[in-house]
Enzyme design. Sequence first.
Site, PDB file in Angstrom:
ATOM      1  CB  ILE A 125      28.417  33.320 -13.163  1.00 50.22           C
ATOM      2  CG1 ILE A 125      27.103  34.103 -13.244  1.00 50.22           C
ATOM      3  CG2 ILE A 125      28.566  32.635 -11.814  1.00 50.22           C
ATOM      4  CD1 ILE A 125      25.840  33.230 -13.334  1.00 50.22           C
ATOM      5  NE  ARG A 142      35.953  38.104 -23.954  1.00 55.12           N
ATOM      6  CZ  ARG A 142      34.655  38.139 -23.635  1.00 55.12           C
ATOM      7  NH1 ARG A 142      34.211  37.562 -22.560  1.00 55.12           N
ATOM      8  NH2 ARG A 142      33.796  38.773 -24.401  1.00 55.12           N
ATOM      9  CG  ASP A 163      32.585  22.635 -27.542  1.00 56.96           C
ATOM     10  OD1 ASP A 163      31.936  22.196 -26.570  1.00 56.96           O
ATOM     11  OD2 ASP A 163      32.050  23.053 -28.581  1.00 56.96           O
ATOM     12  NE  ARG A 185      30.096   8.649 -17.005  1.00 60.83           N
ATOM     13  CZ  ARG A 185      28.846   8.214 -16.802  1.00 60.83           C
ATOM     14  NH1 ARG A 185      28.594   7.399 -15.811  1.00 60.83           N
ATOM     15  NH2 ARG A 185      27.862   8.601 -17.603  1.00 60.83           N
ATOM     16  CB  SER A 231      21.035  24.654 -11.663  1.00 59.25           C
ATOM     17  OG  SER A 231      19.840  24.320 -12.296  1.00 59.25           O
ATOM     18  CE1 TYR A 291      20.009  27.976 -19.385  1.00 56.33           C
ATOM     19  CE2 TYR A 291      18.082  28.649 -18.137  1.00 56.33           C
ATOM     20  CZ  TYR A 291      19.450  28.581 -18.278  1.00 56.33           C
ATOM     21  OH  TYR A 291      20.274  29.103 -17.297  1.00 56.33           O
ATOM     22  CE  LYS A 333      21.432  26.002 -16.673  1.00 55.51           C
ATOM     23  NZ  LYS A 333      22.855  25.855 -16.341  1.00 55.51           N
ATOM     24  CB  SER A 367      26.376  37.260 -17.841  1.00 55.06           C
ATOM     25  OG  SER A 367      25.371  36.408 -18.377  1.00 55.06           O
TER      26      SER A 367
HETATM   27  N1  LIG Z   1      22.606  34.874 -17.273  1.00 54.08           N
HETATM   28  C1  LIG Z   1      21.508  34.431 -16.654  1.00 54.08           C
HETATM   29  O1  LIG Z   1      20.452  35.093 -16.660  1.00 54.08           O
HETATM   30  C2  LIG Z   1      21.548  33.115 -15.905  1.00 54.08           C
HETATM   31  C3  LIG Z   1      20.504  32.837 -15.008  1.00 54.08           C
HETATM   32  C4  LIG Z   1      20.529  31.633 -14.314  1.00 54.08           C
HETATM   33  C5  LIG Z   1      21.538  30.723 -14.536  1.00 54.08           C
HETATM   34  N2  LIG Z   1      22.545  31.016 -15.419  1.00 54.08           N
HETATM   35  C6  LIG Z   1      23.579  30.012 -15.636  1.00 54.08           C
HETATM   36  O2  LIG Z   1      24.828  30.523 -15.218  1.00 54.08           O
HETATM   37  C7  LIG Z   1      25.866  29.893 -15.970  1.00 54.08           C
HETATM   38  C8  LIG Z   1      26.842  30.959 -16.456  1.00 54.08           C
HETATM   39  O3  LIG Z   1      26.153  31.847 -17.321  1.00 54.08           O
HETATM   40  P1  LIG Z   1      26.516  33.399 -17.471  1.00 54.08           P
HETATM   41  O4  LIG Z   1      25.289  34.162 -17.143  1.00 54.08           O
HETATM   42  O5  LIG Z   1      27.766  33.720 -16.780  1.00 54.08           O
HETATM   43  O6  LIG Z   1      26.668  33.461 -19.075  1.00 54.08           O
HETATM   44  P2  LIG Z   1      27.896  33.843 -20.049  1.00 54.08           P
HETATM   45  O7  LIG Z   1      28.502  35.138 -19.647  1.00 54.08           O
HETATM   46  O8  LIG Z   1      27.326  33.710 -21.416  1.00 54.08           O
HETATM   47  O9  LIG Z   1      28.953  32.684 -19.767  1.00 54.08           O
HETATM   48  C9  LIG Z   1      28.819  31.399 -20.315  1.00 54.08           C
HETATM   49  C10 LIG Z   1      30.174  30.747 -20.321  1.00 54.08           C
HETATM   50  O10 LIG Z   1      30.046  29.407 -20.821  1.00 54.08           O
HETATM   51  C11 LIG Z   1      31.070  29.182 -21.786  1.00 54.08           C
HETATM   52  N3  LIG Z   1      30.634  28.158 -22.726  1.00 54.08           N
HETATM   53  C12 LIG Z   1      29.487  28.114 -23.441  1.00 54.08           C
HETATM   54  N4  LIG Z   1      29.456  27.026 -24.213  1.00 54.08           N
HETATM   55  C13 LIG Z   1      30.607  26.350 -23.978  1.00 54.08           C
HETATM   56  C14 LIG Z   1      31.162  25.156 -24.483  1.00 54.08           C
HETATM   57  N5  LIG Z   1      30.512  24.400 -25.385  1.00 54.08           N
HETATM   58  N6  LIG Z   1      32.377  24.763 -24.034  1.00 54.08           N
HETATM   59  C15 LIG Z   1      33.050  25.515 -23.119  1.00 54.08           C
HETATM   60  N7  LIG Z   1      32.562  26.647 -22.597  1.00 54.08           N
HETATM   61  C16 LIG Z   1      31.360  27.069 -23.033  1.00 54.08           C
HETATM   62  C17 LIG Z   1      31.298  30.554 -22.425  1.00 54.08           C
HETATM   63  O11 LIG Z   1      32.611  30.660 -22.942  1.00 54.08           O
HETATM   64  P3  LIG Z   1      33.058  30.542 -24.482  1.00 54.08           P
HETATM   65  O12 LIG Z   1      31.982  31.172 -25.314  1.00 54.08           O
HETATM   66  O13 LIG Z   1      34.357  31.290 -24.512  1.00 54.08           O
HETATM   67  O14 LIG Z   1      33.227  29.084 -24.719  1.00 54.08           O
HETATM   68  C18 LIG Z   1      31.185  31.454 -21.207  1.00 54.08           C
HETATM   69  O15 LIG Z   1      32.419  31.519 -20.533  1.00 54.08           O
HETATM   70  C19 LIG Z   1      25.181  29.105 -17.084  1.00 54.08           C
HETATM   71  O16 LIG Z   1      25.160  27.736 -16.763  1.00 54.08           O
HETATM   72  C20 LIG Z   1      23.781  29.661 -17.099  1.00 54.08           C
HETATM   73  O17 LIG Z   1      22.838  28.713 -17.545  1.00 54.08           O
HETATM   74  C21 LIG Z   1      22.581  32.203 -16.096  1.00 54.08           C
END
Ligand SMILES: NC(=O)c1ccc[n+]([C@@H]2O[C@H](COP(=O)([O-])OP(=O)(O)OC[C@H]3O[C@@H](n4cnc5c(N)ncnc54)[C@H](OP(=O)(O)O)[C@@H]3O)[C@@H](O)[C@H]2O)c1
Length: 277
Positions: free
Chosen positions: A38, A62, A81, A142, A160, A174, A178, A209
């Site tokens: 996303i 990336r 991070d 903040r 969220s 999780y 959220k 994703s």
């Molecule tokens: N996928 C679902 O089913 C779903 C459903 C509802 C909500 N969401 C929410 O949508 C948001 C995006 O998720 P997504 O589905 O797009 O998953 P994703 O493709 O796994 O993307 C997660 C992103 O967060 C980054 N990240 C993780 N830990 C990090 C850290 N400690 N510091 C900096 N960056 C960090 C990752 O990059 P790096 O690994 O390169 O750091 C990656 O770019 C999340 O908040 C997730 O909870 C997802």
Amino acid sequence: MSMSVICRWATRPAKWLDRVRLNPDGAVTIVTGASSGIGRCLCEMLSDRGATVVAVARRRERLEELRQRATVGKIIPVAGDITDGGVRESIIDVAANVRGGAVDLLVNNAGVGAIGPFADASPARLREVMEVNFFAPAELTRIAIKHLARSPAAVIANISSVLGHRAVPNKSEYCASKFAMHGWSDSLRAELAPRGIQVTLVSPSTTDSEFFDALVHTGADQTSSSIGSWTPDRVARAAMAAILARRSEVILSLGGKALVYADRIAPPIMNAILKQK
Ligand SMILES: NC(=O)c1ccc[n+]([C@@H]2O[C@H](COP(=O)([O-])OP(=O)(O)OC[C@H]3O[C@@H](n4cnc5c(N)ncnc54)[C@H](OP(=O)(O)O)[C@@H]3O)[C@@H](O)[C@H]2O)c1
């Protein structure tokens, strides 16, 4: 009260009707979790519409790809991070340098998941999920607030989940993270209204994703099944529409809405349906 006063009151423009929109063209924006899913789609959409995007994630290569595909100068990568306070400071410094200290949009999108029973999990799992999904975005926000307050139409968008409205078994950490983001967003929205900053809570359902490949402290035998996943692009388009309209909150997908509203109407029925056998 005279008739003319009543008429003036009744015909005044309702605040929600003349709501200021966020114009992405020239906006200074920050998106965390920019390396995939996303967040990556949001970076592309924002930069395509003229915003400068400070794109944050740990995977530097990336972010570099993202920078190269965008118009020169529109994507500024910050590799790091978000749980590191020094990284958070540099994100804000970089963004504040773009246009004299003002920041128009902060998207708290980076997140991780975990699956499996709480009783069998290590304390480290709870700690990591809460650090990435809640404490880091809260602390990043903040230090961003004073810069957002300098924008005419600022938005803090918190990505969220529908699981921040209704919790399910085997995702307790999780869901907790959220729910924390949800409660904090509602409180912050009320606090920041006088400073002209909107807080937009976006709650997607299952998204196709890399999220489920990057689960933390989760055994290979732990999986999650879901029907009707949205693509990250579709989620990002819906999130983008909510952000630009400066909406308070948006719940995405029919299934997500059904889960959330069924729980609001009849929590005992949802508790019975979700109870583990
Ligand atoms: N996928 C679902 O089913 C779903 C459903 C509802 C909500 N969401 C929410 O949508 C948001 C995006 O998720 P997504 O589905 O797009 O998953 P994703 O493709 O796994 O993307 C997660 C992103 O967060 C980054 N990240 C993780 N830990 C990090 C850290 N400690 N510091 C900096 N960056 C960090 C990752 O990059 P790096 O690994 O390169 O750091 C990656 O770019 C999340 O908040 C997730 O909870 C997802």
